[in-house]
Write a protein that holds these residues in place. Sequence first.
Motif, short mmCIF file in Angstrom:
data_model
loop_
_atom_site.label_atom_id
_atom_site.label_comp_id
_atom_site.label_asym_id
_atom_site.label_seq_id
_atom_site.Cartn_x
_atom_site.Cartn_y
_atom_site.Cartn_z
N PHE A 1 85.12 12.14 99.70
CA PHE A 1 85.23 12.88 100.73
C PHE A 1 83.77 13.09 101.13
O PHE A 1 82.74 13.28 100.42
N PHE B 1 90.61 18.49 96.78
CA PHE B 1 90.29 17.28 96.96
C PHE B 1 90.52 16.36 95.89
O PHE B 1 90.84 15.12 95.80
N VAL C 1 83.16 14.98 96.30
CA VAL C 1 82.84 15.35 97.76
C VAL C 1 81.54 15.57 97.87
O VAL C 1 80.73 16.00 97.28
N GLN D 1 87.04 9.55 103.13
CA GLN D 1 87.60 10.34 104.08
C GLN D 1 86.21 11.11 104.78
O GLN D 1 85.82 11.89 103.88
N GLN E 1 85.67 14.37 106.21
CA GLN E 1 86.60 15.54 106.29
C GLN E 1 86.27 16.46 107.56
O GLN E 1 87.05 16.98 107.89
#
Length: 206
Positions: free
Chosen positions: A67, A95, A99, A142, A144
């Motif tokens: 992410f 998650f 990240v 992704q 976010q």
Amino acid sequence: MSTHTGRVVCDITVTADGYSAGHGQSELRPFGDDGGDGTGERLHAWMFGTPDENRAELDRMAEAGAFVMGRNMFGPVRGDWDRPWNGWWGDDPPFHAPVFVLTHHPREPQPMDGGTTYHFVTDGIGSALDRARAAAGGRDVQIQGGATTVNQYLAAGLIDEVRLHVVPFTLGAGTRLFDGVPPLRLEQVAARAATGVTHLTYRVLA
């Protein structure tokens, strides 16, 4: 767009007029003047009030291998990291993957319970995406949010798929998706109406 195995996708909840948060964001009101108490409860009622009805969308969000998020989404601390802050999500964030947090202020990686590690990236959105792709191991990355971060990636042509969760009220002002983004060619992939939300998926065409 992307030549990598995994796609670059974004999932973001917006009002009918395209806002993901209101003005006046703060630690006590992270979503600002959001039409409710400032916590995003009204915006994200579809996630927490009717999760079973939206299980497919929630499961799809959790499938990413890594992410990327903006520092404003990570937390309210601005400038230097002058106090401990490990995100809004507690010791076991949802998650369960790496990240990458965009910031101008260096900080050592922060491992959390459940497989989440926050990595703090100071050299831009391209570097964060490269690192996220490497960490994702062929799975999707992704983006976010918030909307400002998504807009940067859209403007740079780095997002393959946009997943919007549109809730039926307006804010009239705040942080708006697509602000500052050049015109895009989108192909609708899916649309599904549920209680209090419409899920829309678009492929971003090259």
